[in-house]
Design an enzyme around this catalytic site. Structure first.
Site, PDB file in Angstrom:
ATOM      1  N   HIS A   1     -68.577-101.402  33.413  1.00 42.60           N
ATOM      2  CA  HIS A   1     -67.611-101.380  32.303  1.00 42.60           C
ATOM      3  C   HIS A   1     -67.379-102.759  31.704  1.00 42.60           C
ATOM      4  O   HIS A   1     -66.749-102.890  30.666  1.00 42.60           O
ATOM      5  CB  HIS A   1     -66.291-100.719  32.732  1.00 42.60           C
ATOM      6  CG  HIS A   1     -65.402-101.572  33.579  1.00 42.60           C
ATOM      7  ND1 HIS A   1     -64.063-101.274  33.771  1.00 42.60           N
ATOM      8  CD2 HIS A   1     -65.634-102.706  34.289  1.00 42.60           C
ATOM      9  CE1 HIS A   1     -63.518-102.181  34.547  1.00 42.60           C
ATOM     10  NE2 HIS A   1     -64.441-103.056  34.881  1.00 42.60           N
TER      11      HIS A   1
ATOM     12  N   TYR B   1     -63.044-116.993  35.688  1.00 46.27           N
ATOM     13  CA  TYR B   1     -63.053-117.879  36.847  1.00 46.27           C
ATOM     14  C   TYR B   1     -62.954-119.337  36.416  1.00 46.27           C
ATOM     15  O   TYR B   1     -63.547-120.229  37.022  1.00 46.27           O
ATOM     16  CB  TYR B   1     -64.341-117.674  37.652  1.00 46.27           C
ATOM     17  CG  TYR B   1     -64.527-116.286  38.214  1.00 46.27           C
ATOM     18  CD1 TYR B   1     -63.451-115.429  38.419  1.00 46.27           C
ATOM     19  CD2 TYR B   1     -65.798-115.819  38.544  1.00 46.27           C
ATOM     20  CE1 TYR B   1     -63.633-114.159  38.940  1.00 46.27           C
ATOM     21  CE2 TYR B   1     -65.987-114.552  39.074  1.00 46.27           C
ATOM     22  CZ  TYR B   1     -64.900-113.722  39.265  1.00 46.27           C
ATOM     23  OH  TYR B   1     -65.091-112.463  39.790  1.00 46.27           O
TER      24      TYR B   1
END
EC number: 2.1.1.4
Length: 346
Positions: free
Chosen positions: A256, A148
């Protein structure tokens, strides 16, 4: 034992070498707007018209269009006036921006971001860590801070994830009957496509998207319609901040991203917050127990290496994490699609 000729090594190697070329052809045609133009036109178009409208050379566009024909992403009709191109059904459904099942955004994320990390796969294997520092010059210590790193990158990532759940969301949310869970938290819910699918499938539930403040703001502004009253928002970092009480917690493609220790920490917090009789739904791409496949999941695990701190796991590995956190009655459902579901109860 057969000879090496029986294995047809050259053909196998050629196939895998060409995988990179195939994906870049598809990504480029998407990025230039080839499929969108042909959908909007409604009629087949000539090379000259396509190149002119998209602002490209005819030389380059001709080769791109012909490659797309070879890949069955376009069809071509030879007329007295020249070749005319049109989309195939696959392209109309998955490669145009306006389609409900469009994969355009995830393809652009792979093309412009993931591929740059994969350029350093050899370094990732040597070092055992993600490659954001080499690829983008940002710290590798905070994977989501790197993902981000700009609003544009965040938008690409969230839109890409939404496009995945537009196809796979129903499969994972109906793997188990979730109708008994009325208050649901979607931890790391991102752009909210899975939350929207959930309230559509289970009208009696409410879903709260729990994510970082800047992600929540984008979800509110860009993805979730204001009239959708069954979806709420909670700003926070679920590793650092408290997790409110709920009947069910959805962790879709969350575990994950992290190593076993951080997964254990998060699941323990979820278990503590979960109402008695409630549960947690893990949505992940599952490896076979012997780790021999599926190949898609093995490749996703390589992607976790270059982009995150985590990995893909077997059902037994996820079950072990859930049981260690206090969950019981762990059930696994393979959907036969890209992502599977695991449900643990408190």
């Amino acid at each position: 034992m057969g000879s090496t000729e029986d294995l047809d090594y050259p053909q196998i190697i050629l196939q895998y070498n060409n995988g990179f070329l195939v994906s870049k052809v598809m990504f480029t045609a998407c990025e230039l707007g080839v499929f969108d133009l042909l959908l909007e036109s409604g009629d087949p178009l000539s090379l000259d018209v396509i190149a002119a409208r998209l602002g490209t050379s005819t030389t380059g566009m001709e080769r791109l269009l012909d490659a797309c024909v070879g890949l069955k992403l376009l069809s071509v009709e030879l007329t007295q006036k020249g070749a005319l191109y049109r989309n195939t059904e696959i392209s109309n459904i998955y490669l145009t921006k306006s389609s409900p099942k469009s994969q355009y955004h995830i393809m652009m994320y792979y093309s412009n971001t993931v591929y740059l990390c994969w350029h350093y796969l050899t370094d990732a294997v040597r070092e055992g860590r993600n490659q954001y520092e080499r690829a983008f010059g940002v710290s590798s210590k905070d994977p989501f801070g790197a993902m981000y790193r700009s609003e544009e990158e965040m938008l690409k990532f969230l839109a890409g994830q939404n496009s995945i759940w537009g196809i796979c969301g129903k499969d994972v949310l109906t793997a188990f009957d979730l109708s008994s869970f009325t208050r649901i938290y979607d931890l790391g819910g991102g752009g909210g496509a899975l939350a929207q699918e959930c309230v559509s499938l289970y009208p009696n539930c409410t879903v709260t998207i729990y994510d970082l403040p800047k992600v929540v703001q984008v979800a509110k502004d860009r993805f979730i319609p204001p009239e959708e009253q069954r979806i709420a928002f909670h700003e926070g970092d679920f590793f650092k901040d408290s997790i409110p009480e709920a009947d069910l917690y959805i962790l879709s493609k969350i575990l994950h991203d992290w190593d076993d220790d951080k997964c254990g920490q998060l699941l323990a917090k979820v278990h503590q917050a979960c109402r008695p009789g409630g549960g947690v739904l893990l949505v992940e791409s599952l490896l076979k127990e012997d780790r021999s496949g599926p190949v898609e999941t093995q490749l996703y695990s390589m992607n976790m290496l270059v982009q995150t701190e985590g990995k893909e796991r077997t059902p037994a590995e996820y079950s072990k994490l859930l049981v260690a956190a206090g969950f019981r009655e762990v059930q696994v459902k393979r959907t036969g699609k890209l992502y599977d579901a695991i449900l643990g109860r408190k």
